[in-house]
Design an enzyme around this catalytic site. Structure first.
Site, short mmCIF file in Angstrom:
data_model
loop_
_atom_site.label_atom_id
_atom_site.label_comp_id
_atom_site.label_asym_id
_atom_site.label_seq_id
_atom_site.Cartn_x
_atom_site.Cartn_y
_atom_site.Cartn_z
CD GLU A 46 -5.15 7.32 -5.11
OE1 GLU A 46 -5.23 6.20 -4.62
OE2 GLU A 46 -4.10 8.12 -5.32
CE1 TYR A 129 -4.08 4.03 -0.66
CE2 TYR A 129 -5.74 3.74 -2.25
CZ TYR A 129 -4.44 4.04 -2.00
OH TYR A 129 -3.56 4.55 -2.95
CG ASP A 147 -0.68 1.23 -0.31
OD1 ASP A 147 0.16 1.05 0.31
OD2 ASP A 147 -0.60 1.31 -1.64
#
Length: 372
Positions: A46, A129, A147
């Site tokens: 991520e 996020y 996002d």
């Protein structure tokens, strides 16, 4: 703004979830980070995927994890080694913050990535996020992600009539994403929304005929898909001319490390900087080297010119072969320097533009006539 039209009915929620997840189960791409339940490896992916293309991350992800297979291995690594394996991914603060956060995980969480919102948000470099993504994918916690892809999909499906970059719009979209979230499969739901935005609901020329949400998409119904999300007009991309000094002393060349904070922090580079309005590019080279290392250099010749684009600006980089004319190099605070052989430059992490200079230096070493 009134959020009434962003509040789906129970039937709309169920249809949205089912159609999206059915599509994802059939069309999702194979990704190495989708083949693990390890929270550390999911977290690394991520961080890498922030503002970086999936195809690029595919190449870096296995190499990085081969070097740092566990959070303990990453925490114990030297920062320069971490930056070297990150070199080319860009946005190098991500690597520094990931390294620091790994040390926190080992020191304060017994080597286990936190499984709840507040502790994971306390880690360096972990924003809303990333926290939601890791918690939902690794731990199946009910946190929706927001996002660029998710913003685009939801803005079109619900025809968000507001600048999607504003705080109020982002808050409304985040609430909507959490409202729609399939809590039985939160990780898959989040990945499905992002995958849909990446593959089908693209910024331009979306493939609406392949979209599982086309029958409920308000923008598609009105034929206005590309009008959403509403965003401000883009500013022109700035351009800078950069002068760089390749300062040689015999068969060694001078490099220095950038400050930790700021663009390309912690990476090594050849000394140099922006050309000012009232100087030639050669004058800029001499001034920048003097300001950064306290030495006067004489320019021997022009070595190479290249163009490079960063996320928010572009540069033309002009490199000059130089030698010290007067003075002794002095390191500025948090900017150590080294004299190294060209063959040793691969041991240091450099920005991509500097790496292209290194490749040219190495090429010319094998063809000495090119230095003439």
């Amino acid at each position: 703004m009134s959020n009434d039209y962003l509040t789906p009915t129970d039937r709309q929620r169920q249809t949205f979830r089912e159609d999206l997840l059915d599509w994802y189960d059939e069309h999702k791409r194979s990704m190495p980070w989708r083949e693990t339940n390890d929270p550390y490896r999911i977290w690394v992916s991520e961080i890498m995927l922030q503002q970086t293309r999936v195809d690029t991350v595919r190449d870096y992800y296995p190499r990085f994890l081969e070097a740092f297979p566990t959070v303990e291995a990453l925490a114990e690594a030297e920062r320069d080694d971490v930056l070297t394996y990150w070199e080319g991914l860009g946005f190098y603060a991500r690597a520094r913050h990931l390294h620091e956060a790994a040390q926190t995980v080992v020191a304060e969480h017994n080597g286990t990535v936190p499984d709840s919102m507040d502790p994971i948000r306390d880690l360096k470099g972990v924003g809303p996020y990333t926290a939601a993504a890791v918690l939902s994918i690794a731990y199946q916690k009910p946190h929706a992600v927001l996002d660029g892809n998710v913003t685009r999909v939801l803005s079109r499906v619900f025809a968000l009539e507001e600048d999607a970059t504003t705080t109020s719009a982002q808050n409304a979209l985040r609430a909507l994403a959490n409202d729609l979230l399939e809590t039985a499969r939160p990780g898959d739901f989040n990945q499905a929304l992002m995958e849909l935005g990446a593959l089908v609901c693209t910024p331009s020329t979306p493939l609406c005929d392949r979209c599982p949400l086309q029958n409920t998409c308000r923008a598609h119904e009105a034929g206005t898909e590309e009008d959403y999300p509403i965003t401000p007009e883009s500013e022109p991309v700035p351009h800078h001319d950069i002068a760089v000094g390749l300062v040689f002393d015999g068969d060694q060349i001078l490099i220095q490390r950038r400050p930790d904070e700021g663009l390309l922090g912690g990476l090594w580079e050849f000394p140099g900087g922006k050309q000012e309005d009232d100087e030639t590019i050669e004058e800029a080279c001499r001034r920048e080297v003097r300001e950064e290392l306290g030495i006067d250099v004489a320019i021997d010749d022009h070595f190479y010119t290249l163009s490079h684009a960063y996320s928010h600006f572009k540069i033309t980089l002009h490199a000059f072969r130089c030698h010290i004319d007067q003075g002794t190099p002095e390191a500025r605070e948090e900017q150590p320097f080294q004299w190294v052989h060209v063959s040793e430059l691969d041991e240091y992490a450099f920005p991509r533009a500097n790496r292209r200079l290194i490749e040219e230096l190495e090429r010319r070493q094998t063809e000495p006539s090119l230095f003439d």
